[in-house]
Design a protein around this motif. Structure first.
Motif, PDB file in Angstrom:
ATOM      1  N   VAL A   1       0.841  -1.205   0.000  1.00  0.00           N
ATOM      2  CA  VAL A   1       0.000   0.000   0.000  1.00  0.00           C
ATOM      3  C   VAL A   1       0.872   1.249   0.000  1.00  0.00           C
ATOM      4  N   GLU A   2       1.905   1.257   0.820  1.00  0.00           N
ATOM      5  CA  GLU A   2       2.823   2.406   0.850  1.00  0.00           C
ATOM      6  C   GLU A   2       3.587   2.521  -0.460  1.00  0.00           C
ATOM      7  N   ALA A   3       3.978   1.396  -1.045  1.00  0.00           N
ATOM      8  CA  ALA A   3       4.672   1.428  -2.334  1.00  0.00           C
ATOM      9  C   ALA A   3       3.785   2.069  -3.395  1.00  0.00           C
ATOM     10  N   ALA A   4       2.496   1.715  -3.410  1.00  0.00           N
ATOM     11  CA  ALA A   4       1.564   2.306  -4.384  1.00  0.00           C
ATOM     12  C   ALA A   4       1.396   3.799  -4.138  1.00  0.00           C
ATOM     13  N   ARG A   5       1.315   4.195  -2.875  1.00  0.00           N
ATOM     14  CA  ARG A   5       1.180   5.617  -2.544  1.00  0.00           C
ATOM     15  C   ARG A   5       2.419   6.384  -3.003  1.00  0.00           C
ATOM     16  N   LEU A   6       3.591   5.842  -2.715  1.00  0.00           N
ATOM     17  CA  LEU A   6       4.837   6.505  -3.104  1.00  0.00           C
ATOM     18  C   LEU A   6       4.970   6.582  -4.626  1.00  0.00           C
ATOM     19  N   ALA A   7       4.532   5.548  -5.325  1.00  0.00           N
ATOM     20  CA  ALA A   7       4.567   5.573  -6.792  1.00  0.00           C
ATOM     21  C   ALA A   7       3.681   6.695  -7.325  1.00  0.00           C
ATOM     22  N   ALA A   8       2.511   6.875  -6.717  1.00  0.00           N
ATOM     23  CA  ALA A   8       1.602   7.953  -7.138  1.00  0.00           C
ATOM     24  C   ALA A   8       2.218   9.323  -6.870  1.00  0.00           C
ATOM     25  N   VAL A   9       2.853   9.478  -5.727  1.00  0.00           N
ATOM     26  CA  VAL A   9       3.509  10.751  -5.399  1.00  0.00           C
ATOM     27  C   VAL A   9       4.657  11.009  -6.376  1.00  0.00           C
ATOM     28  N   LEU A  10       5.398   9.960  -6.704  1.00  0.00           N
ATOM     29  CA  LEU A  10       6.513  10.078  -7.641  1.00  0.00           C
ATOM     30  C   LEU A  10       6.042  10.611  -8.992  1.00  0.00           C
ATOM     31  N   VAL A  11       4.949  10.039  -9.504  1.00  0.00           N
ATOM     32  CA  VAL A  11       4.392  10.500 -10.785  1.00  0.00           C
ATOM     33  C   VAL A  11       3.899  11.933 -10.676  1.00  0.00           C
ATOM     34  N   ALA A  12       3.203  12.245  -9.590  1.00  0.00           N
ATOM     35  CA  ALA A  12       2.690  13.615  -9.404  1.00  0.00           C
ATOM     36  C   ALA A  12       3.830  14.629  -9.359  1.00  0.00           C
ATOM     37  N   ARG A  13       4.904  14.298  -8.675  1.00  0.00           N
ATOM     38  CA  ARG A  13       6.037  15.226  -8.584  1.00  0.00           C
ATOM     39  C   ARG A  13       6.772  15.353  -9.905  1.00  0.00           C
ATOM     40  N   ALA A  14       6.817  14.277 -10.656  1.00  0.00           N
ATOM     41  CA  ALA A  14       7.524  14.323 -11.946  1.00  0.00           C
ATOM     42  C   ALA A  14       6.769  15.159 -12.968  1.00  0.00           C
ATOM     43  N   PHE A  15       5.441  15.126 -12.885  1.00  0.00           N
ATOM     44  CA  PHE A  15       4.645  15.794 -13.929  1.00  0.00           C
ATOM     45  C   PHE A  15       3.829  16.975 -13.459  1.00  0.00           C
ATOM     46  N   GLY A  16       3.772  17.208 -12.140  1.00  0.00           N
ATOM     47  CA  GLY A  16       2.878  18.274 -11.736  1.00  0.00           C
ATOM     48  C   GLY A  16       3.243  19.067 -10.514  1.00  0.00           C
ATOM     49  N   GLY A  17       4.323  18.787  -9.866  1.00  0.00           N
ATOM     50  CA  GLY A  17       4.676  19.568  -8.693  1.00  0.00           C
ATOM     51  C   GLY A  17       4.924  18.708  -7.476  1.00  0.00           C
ATOM     52  N   PRO A  18       4.883  19.308  -6.284  1.00  0.00           N
ATOM     53  CA  PRO A  18       5.266  18.614  -5.065  1.00  0.00           C
ATOM     54  C   PRO A  18       4.401  17.405  -4.698  1.00  0.00           C
ATOM     55  N   GLY A  19       3.219  17.273  -5.238  1.00  0.00           N
ATOM     56  CA  GLY A  19       2.378  16.087  -4.970  1.00  0.00           C
ATOM     57  C   GLY A  19       1.908  16.024  -3.599  1.00  0.00           C
TER      58      GLY A  19
END
Length: 104
Positions: free
Chosen positions: A86-104
């Motif tokens: 669950v944490e891995a999935a959350r971190l993956a989502a944050v990673l994508v958000a930060r790469a394409f849209g900001g601090p996430g």
């Protein structure tokens, strides 16, 4: 190691050791290849739909590689990610958000 959210970085704990993930251009290219996508647009579209465990693992590996980790996907299989899947999935989502849209 402190992650810089404004630089697109995300911290993850692997086997009790803090690592920094970041989706660099090279990491994104590896991610496209590992997931069989031919463009960043196709990759983003895939990640906006249902995300599989394979997608999450590929994102974590790409982020780690972008952060300087020398490992491969096979190395991650036997690695404990603090917080589990669950944490891995959350971190993956944050990673994508930060790469394409900001601090996430």
């Amino acid at each position: 190691m402190i992650a810089n959210p404004h630089g697109g970085e995300v911290a993850v704990i692997l086997d009790g050791r803090r690592r920094v993930m970041k989706l660099t251009l090279g990491a994104l290219a590896e991610l496209e290849e590992s997931l069989g996508e031919d463009s960043i647009a196709a990759l983003v579209a895939r990640l906006e739909a249902e995300v599989s465990a394979r997608d999450v693992a590929a994102l974590i590996v790409a982020g780690l590689r972008g952060g300087g980790w020398p490992g491969r996907a096979a190395d991650l299989v036997a690695t404990e990610i603090e917080g589990g899947p669950v944490e891995a999935a959350r971190l993956a989502a944050v990673l994508v958000a930060r790469a394409f849209g900001g601090p996430g």
